[in-house]
Design a protein around this motif. Sequence first.
Motif, PDB file in Angstrom:
ATOM      1  N   LEU A   7       0.836  -1.196   0.000  1.00 42.84           N
ATOM      2  CA  LEU A   7       0.000   0.000   0.000  1.00 42.84           C
ATOM      3  C   LEU A   7       0.869   1.244   0.000  1.00 42.84           C
ATOM      4  O   LEU A   7       1.823   1.338   0.763  1.00 42.84           O
ATOM      5  N   SER A   8       0.513   2.192  -0.845  1.00 39.94           N
ATOM      6  CA  SER A   8       1.149   3.505  -0.849  1.00 39.94           C
ATOM      7  C   SER A   8       0.042   4.549  -0.909  1.00 39.94           C
ATOM      8  O   SER A   8      -0.767   4.544  -1.836  1.00 39.94           O
ATOM      9  N   VAL A   9      -0.020   5.398   0.112  1.00 41.19           N
ATOM     10  CA  VAL A   9      -1.019   6.464   0.175  1.00 41.19           C
ATOM     11  C   VAL A   9      -0.282   7.778   0.373  1.00 41.19           C
ATOM     12  O   VAL A   9       0.553   7.884   1.267  1.00 41.19           O
ATOM     13  N   ALA A  10      -0.585   8.769  -0.459  1.00 41.51           N
ATOM     14  CA  ALA A  10       0.103  10.058  -0.333  1.00 41.51           C
ATOM     15  C   ALA A  10      -0.741  11.171  -0.936  1.00 41.51           C
ATOM     16  O   ALA A  10      -1.426  10.974  -1.932  1.00 41.51           O
ATOM     17  N   PRO A  11      -0.653  12.356  -0.323  1.00 35.89           N
ATOM     18  CA  PRO A  11      -1.307  13.503  -0.940  1.00 35.89           C
ATOM     19  C   PRO A  11      -0.501  13.922  -2.168  1.00 35.89           C
ATOM     20  O   PRO A  11       0.703  13.699  -2.224  1.00 35.89           O
ATOM     21  N   VAL A  12      -1.188  14.485  -3.123  1.00 32.61           N
ATOM     22  CA  VAL A  12      -0.498  15.018  -4.290  1.00 32.61           C
ATOM     23  C   VAL A  12      -0.078  16.435  -3.920  1.00 32.61           C
ATOM     24  O   VAL A  12      -0.918  17.335  -3.830  1.00 32.61           O
ATOM     25  N   ASP A  15       5.174  19.628  -1.316  1.00 40.67           N
ATOM     26  CA  ASP A  15       5.801  19.686   0.002  1.00 40.67           C
ATOM     27  C   ASP A  15       6.086  18.277   0.531  1.00 40.67           C
ATOM     28  O   ASP A  15       5.690  17.285  -0.072  1.00 40.67           O
ATOM     29  N   SER A  16       6.716  18.213   1.674  1.00 40.82           N
ATOM     30  CA  SER A  16       6.972  16.931   2.318  1.00 40.82           C
ATOM     31  C   SER A  16       5.659  16.210   2.602  1.00 40.82           C
ATOM     32  O   SER A  16       4.676  16.823   3.032  1.00 40.82           O
ATOM     33  N   MET A  17       5.648  14.917   2.375  1.00 40.83           N
ATOM     34  CA  MET A  17       4.453  14.113   2.604  1.00 40.83           C
ATOM     35  C   MET A  17       4.521  13.349   3.915  1.00 40.83           C
ATOM     36  O   MET A  17       3.585  12.635   4.279  1.00 40.83           O
ATOM     37  N   ALA A  18       5.612  13.458   4.655  1.00 41.55           N
ATOM     38  CA  ALA A  18       5.845  12.615   5.822  1.00 41.55           C
ATOM     39  C   ALA A  18       4.712  12.655   6.849  1.00 41.55           C
ATOM     40  O   ALA A  18       4.281  11.613   7.344  1.00 41.55           O
ATOM     41  N   SER A  19       4.207  13.827   7.167  1.00 44.34           N
ATOM     42  CA  SER A  19       3.169  13.901   8.202  1.00 44.34           C
ATOM     43  C   SER A  19       1.876  13.250   7.737  1.00 44.34           C
ATOM     44  O   SER A  19       1.186  12.588   8.524  1.00 44.34           O
ATOM     45  N   GLU A  20       1.546  13.390   6.476  1.00 46.80           N
ATOM     46  CA  GLU A  20       0.326  12.771   5.948  1.00 46.80           C
ATOM     47  C   GLU A  20       0.492  11.261   5.806  1.00 46.80           C
ATOM     48  O   GLU A  20      -0.424  10.492   6.091  1.00 46.80           O
ATOM     49  N   VAL A  21       1.663  10.826   5.385  1.00 41.68           N
ATOM     50  CA  VAL A  21       1.936   9.388   5.293  1.00 41.68           C
ATOM     51  C   VAL A  21       1.873   8.769   6.693  1.00 41.68           C
ATOM     52  O   VAL A  21       1.333   7.671   6.877  1.00 41.68           O
ATOM     53  N   VAL A  25      -0.386   5.555   7.935  1.00 39.18           N
ATOM     54  CA  VAL A  25       0.169   4.392   8.626  1.00 39.18           C
ATOM     55  C   VAL A  25      -0.498   4.214   9.989  1.00 39.18           C
ATOM     56  O   VAL A  25      -0.893   3.104  10.363  1.00 39.18           O
ATOM     57  N   ALA A  26      -0.658   5.292  10.729  1.00 34.32           N
ATOM     58  CA  ALA A  26      -1.277   5.217  12.058  1.00 34.32           C
ATOM     59  C   ALA A  26      -2.710   4.682  11.991  1.00 34.32           C
ATOM     60  O   ALA A  26      -3.166   3.997  12.910  1.00 34.32           O
ATOM     61  N   ALA A  27      -3.419   4.971  10.916  1.00 34.52           N
ATOM     62  CA  ALA A  27      -4.800   4.492  10.773  1.00 34.52           C
ATOM     63  C   ALA A  27      -4.876   2.963  10.756  1.00 34.52           C
ATOM     64  O   ALA A  27      -5.893   2.379  11.135  1.00 34.52           O
ATOM     65  N   LEU A  28      -3.805   2.316  10.352  1.00 38.30           N
ATOM     66  CA  LEU A  28      -3.782   0.853  10.304  1.00 38.30           C
ATOM     67  C   LEU A  28      -3.827   0.226  11.694  1.00 38.30           C
ATOM     68  O   LEU A  28      -4.234  -0.932  11.846  1.00 38.30           O
ATOM     69  N   ASP A  29      -3.420   0.983  12.715  1.00 34.17           N
ATOM     70  CA  ASP A  29      -3.394   0.464  14.083  1.00 34.17           C
ATOM     71  C   ASP A  29      -4.782   0.074  14.601  1.00 34.17           C
ATOM     72  O   ASP A  29      -4.886  -0.718  15.533  1.00 34.17           O
ATOM     73  N   ALA A  62      -7.495   8.830   5.989  1.00 31.50           N
ATOM     74  CA  ALA A  62      -6.740   9.548   7.026  1.00 31.50           C
ATOM     75  C   ALA A  62      -5.867  10.661   6.469  1.00 31.50           C
ATOM     76  O   ALA A  62      -5.456  11.561   7.199  1.00 31.50           O
ATOM     77  N   VAL A  63      -5.596  10.637   5.175  1.00 29.21           N
ATOM     78  CA  VAL A  63      -4.711  11.633   4.557  1.00 29.21           C
ATOM     79  C   VAL A  63      -5.516  12.860   4.162  1.00 29.21           C
ATOM     80  O   VAL A  63      -6.536  12.760   3.484  1.00 29.21           O
ATOM     81  N   ASP A  64      -5.039  14.042   4.611  1.00 28.29           N
ATOM     82  CA  ASP A  64      -5.679  15.301   4.256  1.00 28.29           C
ATOM     83  C   ASP A  64      -5.132  15.794   2.919  1.00 28.29           C
ATOM     84  O   ASP A  64      -3.976  15.566   2.599  1.00 28.29           O
ATOM     85  N   GLY A  65      -5.955  16.461   2.184  1.00 29.07           N
ATOM     86  CA  GLY A  65      -5.504  17.071   0.943  1.00 29.07           C
ATOM     87  C   GLY A  65      -6.623  17.138  -0.074  1.00 29.07           C
ATOM     88  O   GLY A  65      -7.622  16.419   0.028  1.00 29.07           O
ATOM     89  N   ASP A  66      -6.437  18.006  -1.048  1.00 28.49           N
ATOM     90  CA  ASP A  66      -7.420  18.143  -2.115  1.00 28.49           C
ATOM     91  C   ASP A  66      -7.404  16.933  -3.040  1.00 28.49           C
ATOM     92  O   ASP A  66      -8.381  16.637  -3.713  1.00 28.49           O
TER      93      ASP A  66
END
Length: 103
Positions: A7-12, A15-21, A25-29, A62-66
């Motif tokens: 699985l790869s989930v990322a905002p388009v 900027d850095s995607m680390a906080s959204e990624v 990942v945390a949502a999987l818990d 869980a990922v924010d973004g347009d």
Amino acid sequence: MTVVALLSVAPVTEDSMASEVAKAVAALDDFDVSYETNPMGTVIEADDIDTLLEAVAASHKAVDGDRVSTFLKVDDKRTSTKSARSKVDRVEEELGREARKER
């Protein structure tokens, strides 16, 4: 039965995607899955496809973004209970060493 997925989930974004990624990942818990994150995505294991897809949907949401881009590759091993790690172990057995190399 074991379902393994990449699985790869990322905002388009530029900027850095680390906080959204990290949110993805945390949502999987919240689900009965195991996972391991690597530089190209997260490998997830579940007992069944329904559990896996629920976890993936939560991760995506869980990922924010347009605009959010999600890539999912699924290996649904319906007659086997081998783990993702066992797949790597088998390759390493053939290699006669770890399947990694540091530069």
